[in-house]
Scaffold this motif. Structure first.
Motif, PDB file in Angstrom:
ATOM      1  N   ASP A 107       0.830  -1.208   0.000  1.00  0.00           N
ATOM      2  CA  ASP A 107       0.000   0.000   0.000  1.00  0.00           C
ATOM      3  C   ASP A 107       0.861   1.253   0.000  1.00  0.00           C
ATOM      4  O   ASP A 107       0.536   2.242  -0.651  1.00  0.00           O
ATOM      5  CB  ASP A 107      -0.931   0.013   1.224  1.00  0.00           C
ATOM      6  CG  ASP A 107      -2.038  -1.019   1.125  1.00  0.00           C
ATOM      7  OD1 ASP A 107      -2.335  -1.466  -0.003  1.00  0.00           O
ATOM      8  OD2 ASP A 107      -2.594  -1.380   2.178  1.00  0.00           O
ATOM      9  N   GLU A 108       1.963   1.214   0.698  1.00  0.00           N
ATOM     10  CA  GLU A 108       2.845   2.375   0.802  1.00  0.00           C
ATOM     11  C   GLU A 108       3.616   2.641  -0.492  1.00  0.00           C
ATOM     12  O   GLU A 108       3.792   3.788  -0.891  1.00  0.00           O
ATOM     13  CB  GLU A 108       3.838   2.165   1.948  1.00  0.00           C
ATOM     14  CG  GLU A 108       4.760   3.327   2.195  1.00  0.00           C
ATOM     15  CD  GLU A 108       5.750   3.046   3.309  1.00  0.00           C
ATOM     16  OE1 GLU A 108       6.635   3.892   3.509  1.00  0.00           O
ATOM     17  OE2 GLU A 108       5.659   2.004   3.977  1.00  0.00           O
ATOM     18  N   GLY A 109       4.059   1.612  -1.173  1.00  0.00           N
ATOM     19  CA  GLY A 109       4.916   1.777  -2.342  1.00  0.00           C
ATOM     20  C   GLY A 109       4.228   1.671  -3.680  1.00  0.00           C
ATOM     21  O   GLY A 109       4.834   1.912  -4.717  1.00  0.00           O
ATOM     22  N   SER A 110       2.963   1.323  -3.686  1.00  0.00           N
ATOM     23  CA  SER A 110       2.227   1.138  -4.934  1.00  0.00           C
ATOM     24  C   SER A 110       1.825   2.479  -5.540  1.00  0.00           C
ATOM     25  O   SER A 110       1.538   3.429  -4.828  1.00  0.00           O
ATOM     26  CB  SER A 110       0.980   0.300  -4.675  1.00  0.00           C
ATOM     27  OG  SER A 110       0.254   0.145  -5.864  1.00  0.00           O
ATOM     28  N   ILE A 111       1.828   2.539  -6.853  1.00  0.00           N
ATOM     29  CA  ILE A 111       1.342   3.710  -7.590  1.00  0.00           C
ATOM     30  C   ILE A 111       0.016   3.292  -8.206  1.00  0.00           C
ATOM     31  O   ILE A 111      -0.069   2.238  -8.840  1.00  0.00           O
ATOM     32  CB  ILE A 111       2.347   4.122  -8.674  1.00  0.00           C
ATOM     33  CG1 ILE A 111       3.682   4.495  -8.043  1.00  0.00           C
ATOM     34  CG2 ILE A 111       1.806   5.274  -9.496  1.00  0.00           C
ATOM     35  CD1 ILE A 111       4.782   4.732  -9.036  1.00  0.00           C
ATOM     36  N   PRO A 112      -1.034   4.107  -8.047  1.00  0.00           N
ATOM     37  CA  PRO A 112      -2.372   3.679  -8.474  1.00  0.00           C
ATOM     38  C   PRO A 112      -2.454   3.166  -9.911  1.00  0.00           C
ATOM     39  O   PRO A 112      -3.137   2.196 -10.184  1.00  0.00           O
ATOM     40  CB  PRO A 112      -3.217   4.938  -8.293  1.00  0.00           C
ATOM     41  CG  PRO A 112      -2.509   5.731  -7.254  1.00  0.00           C
ATOM     42  CD  PRO A 112      -1.054   5.424  -7.427  1.00  0.00           C
ATOM     43  N   TRP A 113      -1.753   3.780 -10.840  1.00  0.00           N
ATOM     44  CA  TRP A 113      -1.877   3.396 -12.240  1.00  0.00           C
ATOM     45  C   TRP A 113      -0.905   2.302 -12.661  1.00  0.00           C
ATOM     46  O   TRP A 113      -0.968   1.822 -13.786  1.00  0.00           O
ATOM     47  CB  TRP A 113      -1.697   4.606 -13.139  1.00  0.00           C
ATOM     48  CG  TRP A 113      -0.531   5.467 -12.763  1.00  0.00           C
ATOM     49  CD1 TRP A 113      -0.576   6.581 -11.981  1.00  0.00           C
ATOM     50  CD2 TRP A 113       0.837   5.274 -13.114  1.00  0.00           C
ATOM     51  NE1 TRP A 113       0.689   7.095 -11.831  1.00  0.00           N
ATOM     52  CE2 TRP A 113       1.581   6.312 -12.518  1.00  0.00           C
ATOM     53  CE3 TRP A 113       1.521   4.325 -13.868  1.00  0.00           C
ATOM     54  CZ2 TRP A 113       2.945   6.433 -12.659  1.00  0.00           C
ATOM     55  CZ3 TRP A 113       2.888   4.448 -14.005  1.00  0.00           C
ATOM     56  CH2 TRP A 113       3.581   5.496 -13.403  1.00  0.00           C
ATOM     57  N   GLN A 114      -0.005   1.863 -11.769  1.00  0.00           N
ATOM     58  CA  GLN A 114       1.008   0.897 -12.190  1.00  0.00           C
ATOM     59  C   GLN A 114       0.407  -0.435 -12.619  1.00  0.00           C
ATOM     60  O   GLN A 114       0.882  -1.060 -13.557  1.00  0.00           O
ATOM     61  CB  GLN A 114       2.069   0.693 -11.107  1.00  0.00           C
ATOM     62  CG  GLN A 114       1.628  -0.165  -9.947  1.00  0.00           C
ATOM     63  CD  GLN A 114       2.669  -0.261  -8.853  1.00  0.00           C
ATOM     64  OE1 GLN A 114       3.660   0.442  -8.832  1.00  0.00           O
ATOM     65  NE2 GLN A 114       2.434  -1.158  -7.912  1.00  0.00           N
TER      66      GLN A 114
END
Length: 125
Positions: free
Chosen positions: A111-118
């Motif tokens: 959740d901390e390192g994810s980018i929404p569009w990745q």
């Protein structure tokens, strides 16, 4: 950072890791291309002791930002990133490359390192 090879891409986390490393690689290559065009020092191998390289690149980046009209805040942010990377490098020296790669892979899917569009981009293929 070494990407996972094609025959080892067994889950979405590995694909995400490869995408993020590839994207970072392109950005770094573009940034060094800009520095090479602007500063003769960067056009060939910089002949200094390795301990000075980070400061030279930071100075060139700050000078570039100053020349194009960047604010002092941008230079401070670059210095902050450089310090953070230096701290990360000190930690990474005690870990083997495979362990570090797994840590980044897990972080990119967290959740901390994810980018929404990745996920949309990674799952496009």
């Amino acid at each position: 950072m070494t990407p996972f090879s094609g025959d080892r891409l067994t889950d979405e986390a590995m694909k995400t890791y490869n995408y993020r490393v590839s994207r970072a690689w392109r950005i770094v290559e573009n940034a060094f291309g800009i520095l090479q065009e602007r500063f003769e020092l960067c056009q060939k191998g910089i002949q200094v002791q390795p301990k000075y390289i980070d400061n030279i690149i930071l100075a060139c980046t700050c000078l570039h930002n100053f020349i194009i009209g960047g604010t002092s805040t941008e230079s401070q942010n670059i210095a902050s990133v450089s310090i953070n990377l230096e701290n990360d490098n000190n930690m990474n020296n005690t870990l083997d490359g495979m362990t570090v790669r797994e840590m980044y892979k897990d972080y990119f899917k967290s959740d901390e390192g994810s980018i929404p569009w990745q996920n949309d981009i990674v799952n496009r293929h």
